[in-house]
Design a protein around this motif. Structure first.
Motif, mmCIF file in Angstrom:
data_model
loop_
_atom_site.group_PDB
_atom_site.id
_atom_site.type_symbol
_atom_site.label_atom_id
_atom_site.label_comp_id
_atom_site.label_asym_id
_atom_site.label_seq_id
_atom_site.Cartn_x
_atom_site.Cartn_y
_atom_site.Cartn_z
ATOM 1 N N GLN A 4 0.952 3.484 -3.469
ATOM 2 C CA GLN A 4 -0.179 4.192 -3.596
ATOM 3 C C GLN A 4 -0.384 5.278 -2.639
ATOM 4 O O GLN A 4 -0.687 6.414 -3.134
ATOM 5 C CB GLN A 4 -1.424 3.344 -3.395
ATOM 6 C CG GLN A 4 -2.760 3.893 -3.730
ATOM 7 C CD GLN A 4 -3.960 2.890 -3.566
ATOM 8 O OE1 GLN A 4 -3.704 1.836 -3.375
ATOM 9 N NE2 GLN A 4 -5.200 3.639 -3.530
ATOM 10 N N SER A 63 -0.501 9.223 -3.992
ATOM 11 C CA SER A 63 -1.676 10.094 -3.663
ATOM 12 C C SER A 63 -1.270 11.205 -2.826
ATOM 13 O O SER A 63 -2.106 12.097 -2.650
ATOM 14 C CB SER A 63 -2.701 9.022 -2.889
ATOM 15 O OG SER A 63 -2.235 8.825 -1.651
ATOM 16 N N ASP A 69 0.631 -1.078 -0.143
ATOM 17 C CA ASP A 69 -0.147 -0.027 0.130
ATOM 18 C C ASP A 69 0.932 1.247 -0.007
ATOM 19 O O ASP A 69 0.299 2.401 -0.153
ATOM 20 C CB ASP A 69 -1.036 -0.054 1.226
ATOM 21 C CG ASP A 69 -1.904 -1.166 1.220
ATOM 22 O OD1 ASP A 69 -2.288 -1.557 0.046
ATOM 23 O OD2 ASP A 69 -2.393 -1.645 2.366
#
Length: 340
Positions: free
Chosen positions: A178, A182, A175
């Motif tokens: 990402q 972001s 994760d």
């Protein structure tokens, strides 16, 4: 009615043949059942390369045991599975997490190191110096990880207080990319290939490699091959073969990184080129040699865990580290422990 003697003989031979065949099948089945299955947990990181290579090259079947690799998405799940006895060990598992598991009374022992180096502190492209991490958020795999310990020391050595100047939330390695893309985090410290992947995508850059971070008493001892004590006690020959083969796989991977990257690709869910970059760009980014499990290295991590209050009480490191299997393997292959 009298049966022909030749016909009787043929029937008897046929019956005996069937009995022998069934007996052979039963013997084969019994032998297969007696061969233990070693269930080893892993995350899709290059630190787990050696047992994955072993699994791929042997199709999970070795002389003294069958190897079953069990994939996890985060360290907490793997730790729970080890503690519950659902799997037999971690290959690899964070050394500090393994110590934490053992501190809970779980019969758990380190039999080999899994890797040397192979982790990285990745930051967003606008960050150029450690001083610029103040007020930032850097994700970690776990508070009970060598990554957090290395980051903690790196920050404090540079006048920054973890948790105050720099936030360090836990995040599963897959994760992190990402999160950085972001903007929800400003960076992360993790095992490869998640550092190399961020570089390839252009969303982040290396601030420092783990091989350039230090903890007194340890030389990049980040992950360990650790197995529950019950399996070790019941199947020592299987554990010895496992350690032998892992050491051989490490030497092979170090000498054949391109082939190793291809083998690891389906396990890690990354392209071979990404894995190859994580292994040797720059040279020595990840190494699979000098894996002898030195007690003093684990003690160095435990001492730091106690210092920053990740543990209230230490464990007996001599009891936790079982050097005997590595010792026999080193003698068998004529290897010498490197001095440093």
């Amino acid at each position: 009615m009298k049966l022909n003697k030749n016909l009787v003989a043929v029937l008897l031979i046929g019956i005996l043949s069937i009995i022998l065949i069934l007996s052979g099948c039963a013997t084969k089945e019994t032998t297969t059942q007696e061969k233990p299955t070693l269930k080893i947990g892993y995350l899709p990181i290059t630190h787990a390369a050696l047992p994955l290579i072993l699994d791929a090259q042997n199709q999970g079947e070795l002389e003294n045991f069958n190897l079953e690799m069990v994939k996890f998405s985060n360290w907490a799940e793997m730790a729970e599975a080890i503690q519950a006895g659902k799997i037999d060990g971690g290959g690899s598992i964070l050394n500090s997490l393994a110590i934490k598991i053992a501190s809970k009374g779980v019969p758990f022992k380190s039999v080999l190191m899994a890797v040397r180096d192979g982790s990285v502190l990745i930051v967003s492209n606008d960050i150029n110096d450690v001083s610029e991490l103040k007020g930032k958020t850097i994700a970690i795999p776990s508070k009970f990880s060598p990554h957090y310990i290395l980051l903690h020391k790196y920050l404090t050595d540079n006048g920054l207080e973890p948790g105050v100047d720099v936030q360090t939330p836990d995040m599963a390695p897959p994760d992190m990319i990402q999160g950085l893309a972001s903007g929800s985090i400003d960076g992360y410290i993790v095992a490869e290939p998640f550092g190399a992947k961020a570089e390839e995508l252009g969303i982040g850059k290396v601030l420092i490699l783990s091989k350039d971070m230090s903890l007194p008493g340890s030389r990049s001892n980040e992950c360990t091959i650790s197995i529950r004590g019950e399996f070790i006690d019941q199947y020592p020959e299987a554990v010895q073969e496992f350690v032998d083969k892992l050491i051989q796989a490490g030497i092979w991977a170090d000498e054949n990184p391109e082939e190793a990257a291809k083998i690891l690709s389906p396990y890690l869910g990354q392209e071979p080129g990404t894995i190859l970059r994580a292994m040797n760009d720059p040279d020595g980014r990840t190494r699979y040699v000098d894996l002898f499990p030195r007690e003093e290295e684990y003690k160095a991590f435990q001492d730091y865990m106690l210092k920053i209050k990740l543990m209230e009480k230490g464990i007996d490191i001599e009891e936790f580290v079982d050097e005997s299997f590595a010792e026999k393997a080193y003698q068998k292959y004529g290897l010498e422990k490197q001095e440093w």
